[in-house]
Design an enzyme around this catalytic site. Structure first.
Site, PDB file in Angstrom:
ATOM      1  N   ASP A 120       0.682  -1.125  -0.155  1.00  0.00           N
ATOM      2  CA  ASP A 120      -0.189  -0.035   0.032  1.00  0.00           C
ATOM      3  C   ASP A 120       0.920   1.043   0.046  1.00  0.00           C
ATOM      4  O   ASP A 120       1.876   1.071   0.436  1.00  0.00           O
ATOM      5  CB  ASP A 120      -1.044  -0.023   1.206  1.00  0.00           C
ATOM      6  CG  ASP A 120      -0.072   0.128   2.534  1.00  0.00           C
ATOM      7  OD1 ASP A 120       0.838  -0.851   2.636  1.00  0.00           O
ATOM      8  OD2 ASP A 120      -0.600   0.648   3.452  1.00  0.00           O
TER       9      ASP A 120
ATOM     10  N   GLU B  69       0.266  -1.203   5.652  1.00  0.00           N
ATOM     11  CA  GLU B  69       1.228  -0.754   6.566  1.00  0.00           C
ATOM     12  C   GLU B  69       0.994   0.787   6.902  1.00  0.00           C
ATOM     13  O   GLU B  69       1.206   1.231   8.006  1.00  0.00           O
ATOM     14  CB  GLU B  69       2.780  -0.805   5.883  1.00  0.00           C
ATOM     15  CG  GLU B  69       3.729  -0.498   6.708  1.00  0.00           C
ATOM     16  CD  GLU B  69       4.393   0.830   6.935  1.00  0.00           C
ATOM     17  OE1 GLU B  69       4.970   1.367   7.829  1.00  0.00           O
ATOM     18  OE2 GLU B  69       3.932   1.764   6.171  1.00  0.00           O
TER      19      GLU B  69
HETATM   20 ZN   LIG Z   1       6.559   2.271   4.086  1.00  0.00          ZN
END
Ligand SMILES: [Zn+2]
Length: 485
Positions: A121, A188
């Site tokens: 992401d 994340e």
């Molecule tokens: Zn990162």
């Protein structure tokens, strides 16, 4: 008597000076010997697949309702077709719909596996800053020697470099002795609860211990450490934990035409001012101390003299370094008020005023300790304090003397000739912290070159990687995988 005293103190100062000088001159440079890697491998590296990955807007939005799953599913498809050998030889598991876990079986199952990890992401591109991008963030353009796009430094460049390296090694018929896992989370940027946390849970079911893992959180830095011209390989061996504390002040409220002597907003503002006026003490933690000792021989003489004599000059050195906010972040638990709220109407007193302060903790500091300090600095019972659950863990320090770290060090020296690898404290949060129950040897290092300007592009605009730097990243992972004992 006075003269004799003067003479004695002068010779004492002279002796101390001589000791300092001797220590500075006898500082041994930290040397990592390694034969340069065979760059012939680089000839086959292409940027085409990275460009395609960059075109997929796998965004982690702040508002979960705005999550678009389509790019994540397209990414899975793309990877399957872009890396045919990898998908033939490694087993792939899709975890929690969008995260990916690959297993490359080693020939010796008695050896502890290794994990290479990263995230799929990216942070959103703020539409207000879109005009600053010289090339659109989701177009995967190559121009002026750079590959442009949101996420190319954080963290798609590394993820794709890992995949390229595995594909390349498979093409050469290579099989690792040690089992290798690749784990790519999909959230994340939101904390990793849906991605890395689940990936780690799946891994724990089949692995009791990993030899080591490599995630993002460090890089090859050029000009990013004040006073050091030589490029440095910053290997994050620990990351700072984050703690959020809410401060709130409650009052009856009412019409603003008859305010009390101190309003809720005023009391809150005073508390925040006190916190900023009293930053946490500066401290050289063992990791940061070690980093500076290894960097000292590369620094101008004055800095070398100071660093070689921390026994005498530590307070002075700390004060000097704290002038640079980037350095200061590695030397203290930081204080950053981020959210503020009061009344919603200009003529209404706030019945409740709140602020959230974000603290990033040095290894060794605890949330409870921070809360206690905040309470004593604020020193006002009208201000209620609450530890929010939204912080992140951290503070575990990896081993930076064992073979695992030394291997990483050696590969950096092979792939980036002239680069000095040093242990480093990562100040942001990474997915790596979710795997700490699997190994102590958690290393945060992306094999990508960053300058102060490129560092600013992360989560900012014009995120980009130089084309040859991407090739080096592929070479780094290929060399690392090939060199696993
Ligand atoms: Zn990162």
């Amino acid at each position: 008597v006075r003269r004799r005293w003067l003479l004695a103190s002068a010779s004492l100062v002279g002796a101390i000076g001589a000791v300092c000088l001797w220590r500075a001159l006898s500082l041994e440079p930290y040397v990592v010997t390694a034969r340069a890697a065979d760059t012939a491998l680089l000839a086959g590296v292409e940027v085409q697949r990275l460009r395609e990955v960059l075109r997929l807007a796998t965004v982690s939005p702040e508002d979960p309702n705005r999550f678009d799953s389509l790019p994540f599913l397209e990414l899975q498809q793309l990877l399957v077709s872009a890396y045919p050998r990898l998908h033939q030889s490694l087993t792939r598991r899709v975890v929690n719909r969008y995260s990916l876990l690959y297993r490359w079986a080693g020939s010796d199952s008695s050896l502890e596996p290794v994990l290479l990890t990263g995230h799929l992401d990216v942070v959103p591109v703020d539409s207000a800053t879109l005009h600053r991008w010289r090339h659109p963030p989701f177009a995967g353009e190559v121009s002026d020697g750079f590959i442009w796009g949101r996420g190319v430094l954080d963290d798609k460049g590394s993820v794709v470099a890992i995949l390229e390296a595995v594909e390349l090694l498979l093409r050469q018929g290579y099989t690792p002795r040690r089992t290798v896992y690749l784990a790519f989370g999909h959230d994340e940027e939101l904390g990793g609860q849906e991605g890395a946390v689940q990936l780690a849970a799946v891994l724990r079911q089949e692995v009791s211990r990993l030899a080591f893992l490599v995630d993002e959180g460090g890089a090859v830095g050029e000009g990013v450490v004040a006073g050091v011209e030589r490029p440095v390989g910053l290997i994050g061996v620990a990351e700072k934990a984050a703690v959020n504390i809410e401060l709130s002040v409650e009052q009856p409220g009412g019409h603003s035409s008859m305010p009390p002597r101190w309003t809720a907003v005023g009391v809150l503002a005073r508390a925040l001012t006190r916190l900023e006026e009293h930053p946490f003490e500066l401290r050289l933690t063992p990791v940061v101390r070690e980093m500076f000792l290894r960097l000292a021989p590369e620094m101008p003489f004055k800095a070398r003299l100071a660093l070689a004599n921390l026994w005498l000059l530590e307070p002075l050195v700390l004060r000097q370094m704290a002038g640079d906010p980037r350095l200061a972040a590695t030397l203290r638990t930081t204080t950053a008020p981020t959210i503020l709220s009061g009344s919603t109407k200009a003529n209404v007193l706030a019945g409740r005023a709140t602020a959230v302060v974000n603290f990033r903790l040095l290894p060794g500091d605890t949330p409870e300790g921070v809360l206690a300090r905040v309470r004593s600095v604020v020193g006002d019972s009208a201000v209620r304090l609450r530890l929010l659950g939204s912080g992140t863990a951290g503070g575990e320090v990896a081993d930076y003397h064992g073979w695992e770290y030394r291997l990483l060090e050696r590969i950096i020296a092979q792939v980036f000739p002239g680069v000095l690898p040093v242990p480093f404290l990562t100040v942001g949060a990474t997915d790596a912290r979710h795997y700490t129950s699997l190994t102590r040897n958690v290393y945060r290092f992306s094999p990508l070159r960053v300058t102060p300007e490129l560092l600013e592009s992360i989560h900012g605009s014009n995120e980009r990687v130089a084309v040859p730097d991407f090739g080096r990243a592929v070479l780094f992972y290929a060399q690392l995988l090939r060199s696993l004992p």
